[in-house]
Scaffold this motif. Structure first.
Motif, PDB file in Angstrom:
ATOM      1  N   CYS A  21       6.951  -9.807  -7.311  1.00 41.33           N
ATOM      2  CA  CYS A  21       5.622  -9.425  -7.797  1.00 41.33           C
ATOM      3  C   CYS A  21       4.643  -9.494  -6.630  1.00 41.33           C
ATOM      4  O   CYS A  21       4.556 -10.511  -5.950  1.00 41.33           O
ATOM      5  N   ARG A  22       3.936  -8.399  -6.381  1.00 41.88           N
ATOM      6  CA  ARG A  22       3.000  -8.383  -5.250  1.00 41.88           C
ATOM      7  C   ARG A  22       1.728  -9.183  -5.579  1.00 41.88           C
ATOM      8  O   ARG A  22       1.424  -9.412  -6.741  1.00 41.88           O
ATOM      9  N   PRO A  23       0.969  -9.559  -4.551  1.00 44.26           N
ATOM     10  CA  PRO A  23      -0.316 -10.238  -4.811  1.00 44.26           C
ATOM     11  C   PRO A  23      -1.342  -9.262  -5.385  1.00 44.26           C
ATOM     12  O   PRO A  23      -1.164  -8.047  -5.260  1.00 44.26           O
ATOM     13  N   VAL A  24      -2.407  -9.802  -5.969  1.00 50.12           N
ATOM     14  CA  VAL A  24      -3.511  -8.925  -6.405  1.00 50.12           C
ATOM     15  C   VAL A  24      -4.172  -8.356  -5.144  1.00 50.12           C
ATOM     16  O   VAL A  24      -4.234  -9.020  -4.114  1.00 50.12           O
ATOM     17  N   GLY A 100      10.580   0.598  -8.306  1.00 49.34           N
ATOM     18  CA  GLY A 100       9.311   0.200  -8.921  1.00 49.34           C
ATOM     19  C   GLY A 100       8.254   1.281  -8.859  1.00 49.34           C
ATOM     20  O   GLY A 100       8.393   2.291  -8.169  1.00 49.34           O
ATOM     21  N   GLN A 101       7.188   1.014  -9.556  1.00 50.71           N
ATOM     22  CA  GLN A 101       6.036   1.921  -9.616  1.00 50.71           C
ATOM     23  C   GLN A 101       5.404   2.037  -8.222  1.00 50.71           C
ATOM     24  O   GLN A 101       5.436   1.078  -7.441  1.00 50.71           O
ATOM     25  N   THR A 102       4.817   3.180  -7.940  1.00 53.34           N
ATOM     26  CA  THR A 102       4.084   3.357  -6.685  1.00 53.34           C
ATOM     27  C   THR A 102       2.994   2.284  -6.568  1.00 53.34           C
ATOM     28  O   THR A 102       2.300   1.987  -7.546  1.00 53.34           O
ATOM     29  N   GLY A 103       2.885   1.707  -5.393  1.00 51.76           N
ATOM     30  CA  GLY A 103       1.843   0.713  -5.163  1.00 51.76           C
ATOM     31  C   GLY A 103       2.269  -0.715  -5.458  1.00 51.76           C
ATOM     32  O   GLY A 103       1.464  -1.635  -5.368  1.00 51.76           O
ATOM     33  N   THR A 104       3.547  -0.901  -5.804  1.00 57.30           N
ATOM     34  CA  THR A 104       3.988  -2.267  -6.131  1.00 57.30           C
ATOM     35  C   THR A 104       4.621  -2.967  -4.927  1.00 57.30           C
ATOM     36  O   THR A 104       4.949  -4.152  -5.006  1.00 57.30           O
ATOM     37  N   GLY A 105       4.820  -2.240  -3.818  1.00 64.09           N
ATOM     38  CA  GLY A 105       5.313  -2.911  -2.617  1.00 64.09           C
ATOM     39  C   GLY A 105       6.732  -2.553  -2.191  1.00 64.09           C
ATOM     40  O   GLY A 105       7.353  -3.312  -1.451  1.00 64.09           O
ATOM     41  N   LYS A 106       7.232  -1.391  -2.606  1.00 62.42           N
ATOM     42  CA  LYS A 106       8.600  -0.998  -2.201  1.00 62.42           C
ATOM     43  C   LYS A 106       8.687  -0.824  -0.686  1.00 62.42           C
ATOM     44  O   LYS A 106       9.570  -1.363  -0.036  1.00 62.42           O
ATOM     45  N   THR A 107       7.743  -0.048  -0.142  1.00 56.99           N
ATOM     46  CA  THR A 107       7.781   0.206   1.295  1.00 56.99           C
ATOM     47  C   THR A 107       7.434  -1.063   2.070  1.00 56.99           C
ATOM     48  O   THR A 107       8.029  -1.349   3.103  1.00 56.99           O
ATOM     49  N   TYR A 108       6.500  -1.836   1.531  1.00 55.67           N
ATOM     50  CA  TYR A 108       6.165  -3.111   2.168  1.00 55.67           C
ATOM     51  C   TYR A 108       7.419  -3.992   2.225  1.00 55.67           C
ATOM     52  O   TYR A 108       7.704  -4.623   3.238  1.00 55.67           O
ATOM     53  N   THR A 109       8.167  -4.023   1.128  1.00 56.15           N
ATOM     54  CA  THR A 109       9.379  -4.842   1.094  1.00 56.15           C
ATOM     55  C   THR A 109      10.418  -4.311   2.082  1.00 56.15           C
ATOM     56  O   THR A 109      11.002  -5.082   2.835  1.00 56.15           O
TER      57      THR A 109
HETATM   58  P1  ADP Z   1       4.988   1.364  -2.728  1.00 50.01           P
HETATM   59  O1  ADP Z   1       5.889   1.620  -1.567  1.00 50.01           O
HETATM   60  O2  ADP Z   1       5.710   0.725  -3.884  1.00 50.01           O
HETATM   61  O3  ADP Z   1       4.177   2.535  -3.146  1.00 50.01           O
HETATM   62  P2  ADP Z   1       3.452  -0.222  -0.858  1.00 50.01           P
HETATM   63  O4  ADP Z   1       4.562  -0.896  -0.164  1.00 50.01           O
HETATM   64  O5  ADP Z   1       2.799   0.922  -0.169  1.00 50.01           O
HETATM   65  O6  ADP Z   1       3.918   0.233  -2.307  1.00 50.01           O
HETATM   66  O7  ADP Z   1       2.387  -1.350  -1.228  1.00 50.01           O
HETATM   67  C1  ADP Z   1       1.081  -1.051  -1.701  1.00 50.01           C
HETATM   68  C2  ADP Z   1       0.068  -1.958  -1.007  1.00 50.01           C
HETATM   69  O8  ADP Z   1       0.258  -3.324  -1.378  1.00 50.01           O
HETATM   70  C3  ADP Z   1       0.185  -1.917   0.503  1.00 50.01           C
HETATM   71  O9  ADP Z   1      -1.102  -1.990   1.040  1.00 50.01           O
HETATM   72  C4  ADP Z   1       0.969  -3.166   0.840  1.00 50.01           C
HETATM   73  O10 ADP Z   1       0.688  -3.629   2.132  1.00 50.01           O
HETATM   74  C5  ADP Z   1       0.512  -4.137  -0.238  1.00 50.01           C
HETATM   75  N1  ADP Z   1       1.595  -5.091  -0.618  1.00 50.01           N
HETATM   76  C6  ADP Z   1       2.637  -4.804  -1.391  1.00 50.01           C
HETATM   77  N2  ADP Z   1       3.417  -5.878  -1.571  1.00 50.01           N
HETATM   78  C7  ADP Z   1       2.854  -6.883  -0.876  1.00 50.01           C
HETATM   79  C8  ADP Z   1       3.175  -8.267  -0.660  1.00 50.01           C
HETATM   80  N3  ADP Z   1       4.278  -8.827  -1.212  1.00 50.01           N
HETATM   81  N4  ADP Z   1       2.348  -8.980   0.123  1.00 50.01           N
HETATM   82  C9  ADP Z   1       1.251  -8.436   0.679  1.00 50.01           C
HETATM   83  N5  ADP Z   1       0.881  -7.147   0.509  1.00 50.01           N
HETATM   84  C10 ADP Z   1       1.661  -6.370  -0.252  1.00 50.01           C
END
Ligand code: ADP
Length: 364
Positions: A21-24, A100-109
């Motif tokens: 779960c990503r942070p707010v 996961g849904q867009t914006g949930t942190g897939k690429t970040y992960t």
């Molecule tokens: P997705 O690939 O699912 O569309 P992103 O990876 O682009 O999502 O994440 C969306 C935003 O949230 C980015 O700005 C990213 O840096 C931030 N984010 C996502 N997960 C985390 C996390 N675990 N810790 C800190 N920031 C995060």
């Protein structure tokens, strides 16, 4: 010379399902958006709260591991991914994918933020799964007495078309036939014809390829996330190792790691996609829908697994129910606006938990 008959270090042969779960984010903090997720890492539990007739009712989901907003990249990697990369180095095929849904942190992960730490020597704290896996692979290979070859490929599935992200070509138009690849099936599985497989000697070589491929990846803007990716990307690292065991016999091992960043799982009306994008999103949903059906069929032990119904599932065939080990990292957001998608991700990931793979070492 003998082919290694590997034994797995991982006890469970189920697909590993990790929940993150990503942070707010800033907007959510500014708007005081209510949160509906509680992560209990020690219990590997996520509680999803829903307002039912004015009462907040919690529903609990268990996964192999759960990571809350406080857990950083290193913790997730060390606890959930590193053991899988060890399997690759022992001659297994493994796949890690982000759902996961867009914006949930897939690429970040998968990719993370800036890769390099300030001193330029180490990985930064925000480096994601891919650079960490590459580091682990080379660290291991450099520490053992073994000849090795490491090869990489990087492809994208977009609108049911396969594109080679490493082929030199017109990266912007992306329409050239040179970039388009055909998938063929042979006895050993799906082969992507003419896919560039590039031999790399160091982590830095791979990072260069990753950057080249990522720059080529198609993205489209949606209302949910400016950089929302509508494509699935598959980064593959193949490691051939030739070692001598204690009895002096030569052993050859080949391990393969697939790192898959899936397209956003949201439905098109929520993200505001229309026309061409709706078509694109429809295809993406079809691929993810098929992935869901494949998962259900595997869980139910069905005689027919509909791998062939989408390119994504054809490509991932060996990663789901086949000879490889799979780790699904399901990403969710903590806030109330995302609750429908969050619930659907939790259900999807929970179903995936019951798939059983049959791990077998590659033999030559
Ligand atoms: P997705 O690939 O699912 O569309 P992103 O990876 O682009 O999502 O994440 C969306 C935003 O949230 C980015 O700005 C990213 O840096 C931030 N984010 C996502 N997960 C985390 C996390 N675990 N810790 C800190 N920031 C995060």
């Amino acid at each position: 010379m003998a082919a290694r008959k590997g034994t797995s270090n991982l006890e469970a042969v189920n697909v590993q399902v990790i929940l993150r779960c990503r942070p707010v984010n800033k907007d959510e903090i500014a708007n005081r958006t209510p949160q509906v997720i509680q992560v209990n890492e020690k219990q590997s539990e996520v509680v999803f709260y829903q307002n039912v007739a004015g009462k907040m009712i919690g529903r609990s989901f268990h996964f192999d591991k759960c990571f809350g907003p406080e857990s950083g990249q290193a913790r997730l990697y060390d606890q959930a991914v590193s053991p899988i990369v060890e399997e690759v180095l022992d001659g297994f095929n493994c796949t890690i994918f982000a759902y996961g849904q867009t914006g949930t942190g897939k690429t970040y992960t998968m990719e993370g933020g800036d890769r390099n730490s300030e001193d330029g020597h180490d990985l930064s704290e925000v480096a994601g799964v891919i650079p960490r896996a590459i580091n682990q692979i080379f660290h291991h290979l450099d520490s053992i007495n073994s000849e090795y070859t490491v090869k990489c490929s990087f492809l994208e599935l977009y609108n049911e078309e396969t594109t080679d992200l490493l082929a030199i070509g017109d990266a912007l138009s992306r329409t050239g036939d040179k970039n388009k690849l055909r998938m063929l099936e042979d006895k050993s599985g799906v082969v992507v014809q003419n896919l560039e497989e590039i031999i790399v000697k160091t982590s830095a070589d791979i990072y260069g390829l990753l950057d080249r491929g990522s720059a080529k990846r198609r993205t489209a803007e949606t209302l949910l996330n400016k950089q929302s990716s509508r494509s699935h990307s598959v980064f593959c690292v193949t490691v051939h190792m030739r070692e001598t065991d204690t009895s002096g016999e030569e052993v050859i091992k080949t391990g393969k790691l697939h790192l898959v960043d899936l397209a956003g799982s949201e439905n098109i009306s929520r993200s505001g996609a229309v026309d061409m994008r709706a078509k694109e999103a429809g295809v993406i949903n079809k691929s993810l829908l098929t992935l869901g059906r494949v998962i259900t069929a595997l869980v139910e032990g069905s005689g027919h697994i509909p791998y062939r119904d989408s390119k994504l599932t054809r490509l991932l065939r060996d990663s789901l129910g086949g000879r490889t080990k799979t780790c699904i990292i399901a990403n969710i957001a903590p806030t109330v606006q995302c609750q429908e998608e969050t619930l659907s991700t939790l259900d999807y990931a929970h179903r995936a938990k019951n798939i059983r793979n049959r791990p077998e070492v590659n033999q030559r």
